[in-house]
Structure formats: C-alpha cells, structure tokens
Scaffold this motif. Sequence first.
Motif, PDB file in Angstrom:
ATOM      1  N   ASP A  62     -15.499  11.130   1.513  1.00 35.42           N
ATOM      2  CA  ASP A  62     -13.873  11.275   1.668  1.00 35.42           C
ATOM      3  C   ASP A  62     -13.542  10.620   0.771  1.00 35.42           C
ATOM      4  O   ASP A  62     -12.944   9.527   0.136  1.00 35.42           O
ATOM      5  N   PRO A  63     -13.096  11.659   0.136  1.00 37.73           N
ATOM      6  CA  PRO A  63     -12.297  11.353  -1.288  1.00 37.73           C
ATOM      7  C   PRO A  63     -10.733  10.756  -1.817  1.00 37.73           C
ATOM      8  O   PRO A  63     -10.629  10.376  -2.542  1.00 37.73           O
ATOM      9  N   PHE A  64     -10.762  11.768  -0.830  1.00 37.87           N
ATOM     10  CA  PHE A  64      -8.881  11.206  -0.635  1.00 37.87           C
ATOM     11  C   PHE A  64      -8.025  10.047   0.129  1.00 37.87           C
ATOM     12  O   PHE A  64      -7.328  10.318   0.765  1.00 37.87           O
ATOM     13  N   TYR A  65      -9.402   9.502   1.262  1.00 41.63           N
ATOM     14  CA  TYR A  65      -8.412   7.984   2.370  1.00 41.63           C
ATOM     15  C   TYR A  65      -7.847   7.478   0.976  1.00 41.63           C
ATOM     16  O   TYR A  65      -7.691   6.995   0.184  1.00 41.63           O
ATOM     17  N   ASP A  66      -6.756   6.654   1.953  1.00 37.03           N
ATOM     18  CA  ASP A  66      -5.849   5.896   1.290  1.00 37.03           C
ATOM     19  C   ASP A  66      -5.611   4.131   2.231  1.00 37.03           C
ATOM     20  O   ASP A  66      -4.886   4.868   3.457  1.00 37.03           O
ATOM     21  N   ARG A  67      -6.716   3.369   2.270  1.00 31.46           N
ATOM     22  CA  ARG A  67      -5.567   2.532   2.596  1.00 31.46           C
ATOM     23  C   ARG A  67      -5.835   1.674   2.456  1.00 31.46           C
ATOM     24  O   ARG A  67      -6.613  -0.128   2.106  1.00 31.46           O
ATOM     25  N   GLY A  68      -4.255   1.573   2.075  1.00 31.55           N
ATOM     26  CA  GLY A  68      -3.808   0.518   0.967  1.00 31.55           C
ATOM     27  C   GLY A  68      -4.227   0.322  -0.270  1.00 31.55           C
ATOM     28  O   GLY A  68      -4.643   1.190  -0.951  1.00 31.55           O
ATOM     29  N   PRO A  69      -3.114  -0.686  -0.874  1.00 30.22           N
ATOM     30  CA  PRO A  69      -3.024  -0.821  -2.468  1.00 30.22           C
ATOM     31  C   PRO A  69      -5.121  -0.678  -3.208  1.00 30.22           C
ATOM     32  O   PRO A  69      -5.082  -0.492  -3.855  1.00 30.22           O
ATOM     33  N   ASN A  70      -5.743  -1.584  -1.823  1.00 28.62           N
ATOM     34  CA  ASN A  70      -7.247  -1.909  -2.870  1.00 28.62           C
ATOM     35  C   ASN A  70      -8.123  -1.260  -2.389  1.00 28.62           C
ATOM     36  O   ASN A  70      -9.350  -1.071  -2.307  1.00 28.62           O
ATOM     37  N   ASP A  71      -8.048  -0.156  -1.378  1.00 30.58           N
ATOM     38  CA  ASP A  71      -9.505   0.804  -0.643  1.00 30.58           C
ATOM     39  C   ASP A  71      -8.072   2.094  -0.288  1.00 30.58           C
ATOM     40  O   ASP A  71      -7.746   3.093   0.063  1.00 30.58           O
TER      41      ASP A  71
END
Lengths: 272, 277
Positions: free
Chosen positions: A65-74
């Motif tokens: 899952d290379p494209f996940y975006d859970r906020g600025p630090n993750d």
Amino acid sequence: MLAALLSVVLLAILISIWHLATLPKETAAGPDDEYAKLMGKRTRKTDGFPTPLQIAEGAYRQLADPFYDRGPNDKGIAIQLGHSLARVGLGFLCAVLFAVPLGFLIGMSPLMYRALDPFIQVLKPISPLAWMPLALYTIKDSAISGVFVIFICSVWPMLINTAYGVAGVRREWLNVARTLEVKPLRKALRVILPAAAPTILTGMRISMGIAWLVIVAAEMLVGGTGIGYFVWNEWNNLNLTHVIFAIMVIGVVGMFLDFLIGRVQRLVTYVE
Amino acid sequence: MSKTYAKAAAPVFENVNFNIQKGEFVCIIGHSGCGKTTILNVLAGLDIASTGHVIMDGREVAGPSLQRGVVFQGHALMPWLSVERNIAFAIESRWPDWSRKKVRDHGQQMIDLVGLTGVEQRKPAELSGGMKQRVGIARAFAIQPKMLLLDEPFGALDALTRGTIQDELVNIVRRTQQTVFMITHDVDEAILLADRILLMSNGPRAVIAEMVINTLPADRTRHNMHHDPQFYRIRNHLVDFLVQRSRRYTTGELARPQQPLELRPGLNPDSETNVIH
Ligand SMILES: Nc1ncnc2c1ncn2[C@@H]1O[C@H](COP(=O)(O)OP(=O)(O)OP(=O)(O)O)[C@@H](O)[C@H]1O
Ligand SMILES: [Mg+2]
C-alpha cells in the motif's frame, strides 16, 4: 554470469550473518540497557535490531500500500519518494538550464573561463546544505528551498564538465564548420553540442549522484515530506524496520537514476 | 606571403608567391613539415599569413568560405554522424532551403561517386582509413565549390583504390573545370593530375623554389603516361628535387629564388636540369 552468481551467494551470506546476529537470544541485556537509557523516559519498548524477516515483512506491508496518506506524519513510501523525486527533478532541471548554456559560454571563451574560474573554485566546495539557512531566509518556503539546494549541488559538475567538453571540441570539426560557413547557433547545436555531449552527460551523472545524496539530508533538515523526512520520522518513531527499508529504497532508486542517465549517455557517446 | 608561428622563431616559410588560374590543377610537393598544410589553411581562410595575403576573384580572402571546399589531412569527419549525415551536413550548409529528399539524393550521388554505396549508415569509426578519406572527398565535392583544396587526400588509400579515385577526380575536374590546389607526397600522382607542380624547399624559411609546368598531353591517363618519354624527365626532375635540391636551397648551396623558377623538364631535359645542378 559467474559474477551474478557470486553476487547472489554474497547476498545470501550477508543476510545469513545478519539473521544470525539478530537472533532473539543474542539481543542480550548490554546494548538494550544503554539504548533504553539513551531514549530516557520515552519508554518505548524496542525489540532490538530488526531481523531480515522483519524487514521483509515491513517492506511487504509498505509496498502493498505505497500510496496511503494518513496525515502529515504518515504517508506511503511512494508518496514520500514522489516528493523527493519531484524536488530532485526540478532542481536538476533548473541546473541543466543554467549550467549548460553558461558552460558553453565559458568553454567557448578563454576570457570568460579565466574570469569565472575563481568563483567556481570557491563556490564548488561549499556543502550544499550550508546554503539552507540562506535559502530558507530568502525564499521562506521549505519546499522551494529543497529544490534550491538540489540546484546548487547539481550545478557545479555540470558547469565544469560542459565548459571542459566545449573547450575540448576538436579543432578540425570546428574548421569543417567554418569552411561550410555554418551559422553560430547551428554550429553550437550541430557540432559543439554533439561533440561535447558525452562529457556533459558525465557531468550530469555526477550531479545526479550528488543530488540524490543531498536530498535525503536536506529533507531531514527541513522536514515535511520526502524520503529523507520519512527516514527521520521513522527514527523518531523508533521504527528501525522502516528506516532500514527506506535506506534500501534510497539505494535502489539512486541506482535506477544513475542507470537512466547512463542510458542517455550511451546514446550520445561516439567512437572516434 | 610568409608565416611565423612563435614571435622569436624563424618563419616556417617566406616569399611564397604564386597564382592559380581558373580551371587549373596545381599540386605542391615538399618534405614533411615544410609548411604545405599551413599554406593550404591560409588559402582556405582558416589561418592567416604573418605577411602577405590571398586574393581570389579579385577579392581578398578574409575567412573560410563555401567557395573553397577543403579535404583535410586527417579526414575531419564528425564521428557521431553516419557517412550519409556527414555529407548531408555539408549539403544543408550550402543549400539551406533544399528539401530533405533533394539533400538525400544529392548526397547519394556523391556517395556513389566515391564508391561508398552500401555503407551510408555506418559511422566513421566503422570505416577503413581510405573509406573515411573518401567520405571527406565526397563532402568537399558535394558543395560544388569554385575551388578545391586537398591536403594529401589519397595518403591513406591503397594503390588500387587510389588509382580509381584519382581517375574519378580527373573525370570530375575535367568535366566541371574545377580549380584545384592539392598537396601530395606522391610524384606520379602529381604528374598525372597537375597542370603545374610547385616544389617547396625544406623548412625553416622554406620557399617555393621551383615550378614545374607539366607538358604531358592533357588527356594522359594512369595507364599511358609512362610511355611518354617526357614522363621520366619530369619524374626524375621531381625526385632529384626531393632527394637533393630541397635541402640545398635551405643550406644556402643554391640561391633562394625570389620567384619560383619556371621549368619545363619534360621538353628540354638536359639544359634545364644542368642549370640547376
Ligand atoms: N600551430 C602551430 N604552432 C607552431 N608551429 C606549428 C603549428 N602548426 C604547424 N607548425 C609548424 O609549422 C611547420 C609546417 O607545418 P605543416 O603542417 O604546414 O607541415 P606540412 O608541410 O603540411 O607537413 P606534412 O607533410 O607532414 O603534413 C612544421 O614545422 C610545424 O612544426
Ligand atoms: Mg600537412
């Protein structure tokens, strides 16, 4: 063939040593104590240096899952890589647009060469990171400052190699162009550029190598996004598995970038 | 004209003064290092003489020009271009508004002319020395200059190819009334091709000491010219110059002429060579 086989064997040996060295029973008290002390009151339980298997597991999770975006630090590894590559690409492109024409000028004119040489000699050895505070102060944007740092570190090898390649174009080719009354621009594009191209590409290859080294450090410094920031962030999370995974990714991507430029270089190389 | 490279050094050559008529074929012979290439470069406009100047068609030569096609001593092909593209580069420079097809057709004609059909797409590095030289010749011919300047164009060719291309050169030159100035080391080649042969003494301070008028019939060929008794007289004269007199002009045993001595050794052998000896 034999070399490839040997490489595989060496890799297997290295991984086995790593595996043996990180077997659970060997992560004894000694280093762990110090480590805990070092980390003070953060009291985050570490399970020692990751084993190859843990790395593989972590890598698999990241790559799945290379494209996940859970906020600025993750953010996923691909997103972070994308930021880094964009910065390197932009800075590198600016450096090409600046260094190649200027290198032409310097290479064609001995006067300009001597006039600009002291500047180049002084500016070249400055660590690109030393420009960071100035860049942050004047540009006031960390993303653009990163690009600027890449620009600054890429520019010198390209500039020097372009000037060197242009100055070294064989006299007889220039004489051919002269007897054919070739106009200056056409001469620059059709004679000097192809003649100097292999040297220029060598400069670009060196530049790209340096740029990829510098981007990691620069992103650690300014933070926000990028593979350098990812490494730093995972270190703060004490997630060594991710740190090691990121290190490997940096290596592979760097190799790939070098391979790309090497390909272009081979296209423009000629045998005399 | 004269040429001095370093300020303090003796001139490489001095008092060099000659004319070339329109349509004439002039060869220059001299030992290595006497300054033949330098003279040719001055004629081409690539170099400037320290004293004196070059006038073509009533105008002073101020720089290189498409009017004068040069075949360089070291072929000077662009190694990143194929044979075809090397020649096309010259054609495009001469006629910038020609269509691609026209450029290609004209280029192909030149390639066929020098016998390189079939290797158009090769790079210079994949050619033999003689083939490279032929590309250089084709490139110079292709721009149809008023004058051709050839610096040992056949130096790297084997005897067979050399003969074929010499014949081609004779054909083209006779057909187009091309004016040619050519450097050569080959006495027979000079006799075959040249209307006039300039003989240069050894350097430093080389001069054009003698000027041999070729009195052989204009329709001579490689195969028949040595049946003419004149051939041996001229040939002996040239060889004698190279082995003996070229040096003696430099040491001062023979007076340096202000103007080259105009000689016709083919016609009256005894009297003229005796004058010199
Ligand atoms: N750029 C230069 N600087 C100084 N001296 C030069 C330069 N070019 C040529 N010379 C000298 O001028 C002399 C004539 O050189 P040139 O190349 O004209 O000789 P050449 O007659 O063509 O010889 P070759 O038959 O070997 O081609 C030589 O002695 C050479 O050393
Ligand atoms: Mg020469």
